[in-house]
Structure formats: structure tokens, C-alpha cells
Design a protein around this motif. Structure first.
Motif, PDB file in Angstrom:
ATOM      1  N   TYR A 259     -14.854 -17.091  25.519  1.00 42.50           N
ATOM      2  CA  TYR A 259     -14.686 -15.828  24.794  1.00 42.50           C
ATOM      3  C   TYR A 259     -15.987 -15.024  24.839  1.00 42.50           C
ATOM      4  CZ  TYR A 259     -17.443 -17.019  20.627  1.00 42.50           C
ATOM      5  OH  TYR A 259     -18.459 -17.311  19.764  1.00 42.50           O
ATOM      6  N   PHE A 260     -15.890 -13.729  24.516  1.00 43.67           N
ATOM      7  CA  PHE A 260     -17.054 -12.854  24.472  1.00 43.67           C
ATOM      8  C   PHE A 260     -17.506 -12.695  23.026  1.00 43.67           C
ATOM      9  CE2 PHE A 260     -14.868 -11.391  28.334  1.00 43.67           C
ATOM     10  CZ  PHE A 260     -15.888 -11.610  29.247  1.00 43.67           C
ATOM     11  N   ASP A 261     -18.693 -13.173  22.737  1.00 39.25           N
ATOM     12  CA  ASP A 261     -19.310 -12.997  21.432  1.00 39.25           C
ATOM     13  C   ASP A 261     -19.822 -11.558  21.339  1.00 39.25           C
ATOM     14  OD1 ASP A 261     -22.280 -13.613  19.843  1.00 39.25           O
ATOM     15  OD2 ASP A 261     -20.392 -14.289  18.959  1.00 39.25           O
ATOM     16  N   LYS A 262     -19.983 -11.049  20.133  1.00 41.36           N
ATOM     17  CA  LYS A 262     -20.471  -9.674  19.947  1.00 41.36           C
ATOM     18  C   LYS A 262     -21.816  -9.464  20.631  1.00 41.36           C
ATOM     19  CE  LYS A 262     -21.428  -6.079  16.646  1.00 41.36           C
ATOM     20  NZ  LYS A 262     -21.631  -5.676  15.306  1.00 41.36           N
ATOM     21  N   SER A 263     -22.642 -10.497  20.659  1.00 45.20           N
ATOM     22  CA  SER A 263     -23.961 -10.380  21.294  1.00 45.20           C
ATOM     23  C   SER A 263     -23.856 -10.255  22.819  1.00 45.20           C
ATOM     24  CB  SER A 263     -24.835 -11.572  20.925  1.00 45.20           C
ATOM     25  OG  SER A 263     -24.277 -12.763  21.442  1.00 45.20           O
ATOM     26  N   GLN A 264     -22.713 -10.598  23.397  1.00 48.15           N
ATOM     27  CA  GLN A 264     -22.510 -10.506  24.845  1.00 48.15           C
ATOM     28  C   GLN A 264     -21.842  -9.191  25.256  1.00 48.15           C
ATOM     29  OE1 GLN A 264     -20.115 -14.140  24.907  1.00 48.15           O
ATOM     30  NE2 GLN A 264     -21.584 -14.941  26.398  1.00 48.15           N
ATOM     31  N   ILE A 265     -21.618  -8.310  24.304  1.00 50.18           N
ATOM     32  CA  ILE A 265     -20.900  -7.061  24.571  1.00 50.18           C
ATOM     33  C   ILE A 265     -21.819  -5.882  24.301  1.00 50.18           C
ATOM     34  CG2 ILE A 265     -18.926  -5.635  23.904  1.00 50.18           C
ATOM     35  CD1 ILE A 265     -17.553  -8.235  22.956  1.00 50.18           C
ATOM     36  N   GLN A 266     -21.776  -4.906  25.191  1.00 52.45           N
ATOM     37  CA  GLN A 266     -22.512  -3.657  24.992  1.00 52.45           C
ATOM     38  C   GLN A 266     -21.545  -2.498  25.172  1.00 52.45           C
ATOM     39  OE1 GLN A 266     -25.708  -3.390  27.777  1.00 52.45           O
ATOM     40  NE2 GLN A 266     -26.949  -4.930  26.756  1.00 52.45           N
ATOM     41  N   LEU A 267     -21.638  -1.529  24.273  1.00 54.68           N
ATOM     42  CA  LEU A 267     -20.878  -0.292  24.376  1.00 54.68           C
ATOM     43  C   LEU A 267     -21.907   0.824  24.303  1.00 54.68           C
ATOM     44  CD1 LEU A 267     -18.096   1.099  24.472  1.00 54.68           C
ATOM     45  CD2 LEU A 267     -18.082   1.043  21.972  1.00 54.68           C
ATOM     46  N   TYR A 268     -21.952   1.658  25.365  1.00 53.18           N
ATOM     47  CA  TYR A 268     -22.989   2.674  25.398  1.00 53.18           C
ATOM     48  C   TYR A 268     -22.568   3.881  26.232  1.00 53.18           C
ATOM     49  CZ  TYR A 268     -24.203   0.523  29.921  1.00 53.18           C
ATOM     50  OH  TYR A 268     -24.165   0.023  31.190  1.00 53.18           O
ATOM     51  N   ALA A 269     -23.389   4.924  26.133  1.00 54.41           N
ATOM     52  CA  ALA A 269     -23.223   6.136  26.939  1.00 54.41           C
ATOM     53  C   ALA A 269     -24.583   6.469  27.515  1.00 54.41           C
ATOM     54  CB  ALA A 269     -22.708   7.283  26.078  1.00 54.41           C
ATOM     55  N   ARG A 270     -24.585   7.310  28.517  1.00 53.20           N
ATOM     56  CA  ARG A 270     -25.844   7.791  29.102  1.00 53.20           C
ATOM     57  C   ARG A 270     -25.968   9.274  28.783  1.00 53.20           C
ATOM     58  NH1 ARG A 270     -28.204   4.133  32.666  1.00 53.20           N
ATOM     59  NH2 ARG A 270     -26.815   2.507  33.357  1.00 53.20           N
ATOM     60  N   ASP A 271     -27.169   9.679  28.383  1.00 53.64           N
ATOM     61  CA  ASP A 271     -27.378  11.092  28.086  1.00 53.64           C
ATOM     62  C   ASP A 271     -27.786  11.845  29.354  1.00 53.64           C
ATOM     63  OD1 ASP A 271     -30.056  10.505  28.507  1.00 53.64           O
ATOM     64  OD2 ASP A 271     -30.635  10.709  26.406  1.00 53.64           O
ATOM     65  N   ALA A 272     -28.144  13.123  29.196  1.00 45.75           N
ATOM     66  CA  ALA A 272     -28.492  13.962  30.349  1.00 45.75           C
ATOM     67  C   ALA A 272     -29.700  13.432  31.109  1.00 45.75           C
ATOM     68  CB  ALA A 272     -28.751  15.391  29.880  1.00 45.75           C
ATOM     69  N   ASN A 273     -30.586  12.712  30.425  1.00 46.69           N
ATOM     70  CA  ASN A 273     -31.772  12.138  31.073  1.00 46.69           C
ATOM     71  C   ASN A 273     -31.523  10.732  31.593  1.00 46.69           C
ATOM     72  OD1 ASN A 273     -33.184  14.458  30.384  1.00 46.69           O
ATOM     73  ND2 ASN A 273     -33.770  13.607  28.396  1.00 46.69           N
ATOM     74  N   ASN A 274     -30.256  10.314  31.596  1.00 47.83           N
ATOM     75  CA  ASN A 274     -29.840   8.993  32.070  1.00 47.83           C
ATOM     76  C   ASN A 274     -30.344   7.857  31.167  1.00 47.83           C
ATOM     77  OD1 ASN A 274     -28.131   7.741  33.831  1.00 47.83           O
ATOM     78  ND2 ASN A 274     -29.693   7.309  35.361  1.00 47.83           N
ATOM     79  N   ALA A 275     -30.718   8.190  29.941  1.00 49.24           N
ATOM     80  CA  ALA A 275     -31.138   7.168  28.979  1.00 49.24           C
ATOM     81  C   ALA A 275     -29.893   6.595  28.298  1.00 49.24           C
ATOM     82  CB  ALA A 275     -32.072   7.776  27.939  1.00 49.24           C
TER      83      ALA A 275
END
Length: 169
Positions: free
Chosen positions: A60-76
Motif C-alpha cells: 500500500y501507499f503510505d501518506k509519506s510516499q505520496i506527493q500532490l503538487y503543482a508547478r508555478d510559472a518559474n517551474n518551482a
């Protein structure tokens, strides 16, 4: 005495003139309760319909193994908050037996279907997410440019209508 009658009359007229939520075709006003929109909810399963967020599942995937993100205009990278929700019963005949990844933040951040979010599971599984959001409700979710199926279809824009499914092969 006249002042009290004028104030009470004014309050009565204002109360009648205030549009309540979903009554008379009007929208919200200052006296209507604010209800938050349903979060994006994602059930993650393998091809055998095994819940991959359930701690009792092997691999199973633990919360620590999951990332949810976006990239801004500067690719950060900008991390998006999420939680793992346990199975629950919505109504007497509608029970969700799977854990869900939920994010209340992502519907607010999704400005258009062209905006891409990223879901990383473990070390090597990366998925692109695109959301079509109408009135802060996720109408459609695209995972790697393919429309994700909904776990339920109640047709009344309730919370279960915002639960989508990700199948991992």
C-alpha cells in the motif's frame, strides 16, 4: 416607541428581502450559510480492485510516499495539502469501502482544465492530473489525459459525485 417600531419594521422587511440559498433562484446573501465545496477525492486501486491506500494491503501507499503538487510559472514545486480518509457510509444504501486521497485545496487552485497537477505515488509512479471545476466542484478529472471514472454516480452533485478512481496496473 416610534423608533422601535421603525427598527422592527425595517428588520422585518430586510429579512423578507434577503434571498436564501437555492430558494427563489437566488444565490447566497449575508444571511445564508456558507457550505464548503466537496474536496477532490481519489480512490487508488490496482487491476484486482484492491485498495492501495489501505494499510492492511501489501504494497500500500503510505501518506509519506505520496506527493500532490503543482508547478508555478518559474517551474518551482508547490505542495498541495491532502489527507487519507478512511472508508465511510454516506447513506444507508451508499457505502464506500475504500480509503481515499482527499484534497480540499486543489478545487480552489484549478483555474482551468489546462492547468496540470502532479500525483506521485512511491518512487516512480507519476500521474498528471487536470481538473474541470465548475462552481468549486470537480466535474471531471483527467489522469494522464484520460478521463477518470467516478466511483459513484448519484447525479445530485453531492460528495460521492466527486469521488474518482485511479486504476494502477
Amino acid at each position: 416607541m416610534k423608533k422601535i417600531l421603525i427598527v422592527l419594521s425595517l428588520l422585518f422587511i430586510i429579512n423578507l428581502g434577503c434571498k436564501k440559498e437555492n430558494i427563489g433562484g437566488g444565490g447566497l446573501c449575508a444571511c445564508s450559510p456558507i457550505t464548503p465545496p466537496p474536496p477532490l477525492s481519489l480512490v487508488i486501486k490496482n487491476n484486482a480492485d484492491v485498495d492501495l491506500l489501505n494499510p492492511k494491503t501489501t504494497g500500500y501507499f503510505d501518506k509519506s510516499q505520496i506527493q500532490l503538487y503543482a508547478r508555478d510559472a518559474n517551474n518551482a514545486i508547490k505542495q498541495i495539502s491532502f489527507e487519507i480518509r478512511q472508508p465511510f457510509t454516506y447513506t444507508a444504501n451508499l457505502k464506500l469501502d475504500y480509503y481515499q486521497l482527499i484534497s480540499s485545496e486543489i478545487p480552489y487552485l484549478a483555474k482551468s482544465a489546462d492547468q496540470t497537477f502532479y500525483l506521485k505515488l512511491g518512487d516512480n509512479m507519476l500521474y498528471e492530473l487536470n481538473l474541470k471545476v465548475t462552481n468549486n466542484i470537480v466535474d471531471k478529472l483527467l489522469i494522464d489525459k484520460k478521463e477518470a471514472l467516478k466511483e459513484f454516480q448519484t447525479g445530485n452533485n453531492s460528495y460521492p459525485d466527486a469521488i474518482f478512481r485511479l486504476k494502477i496496473s
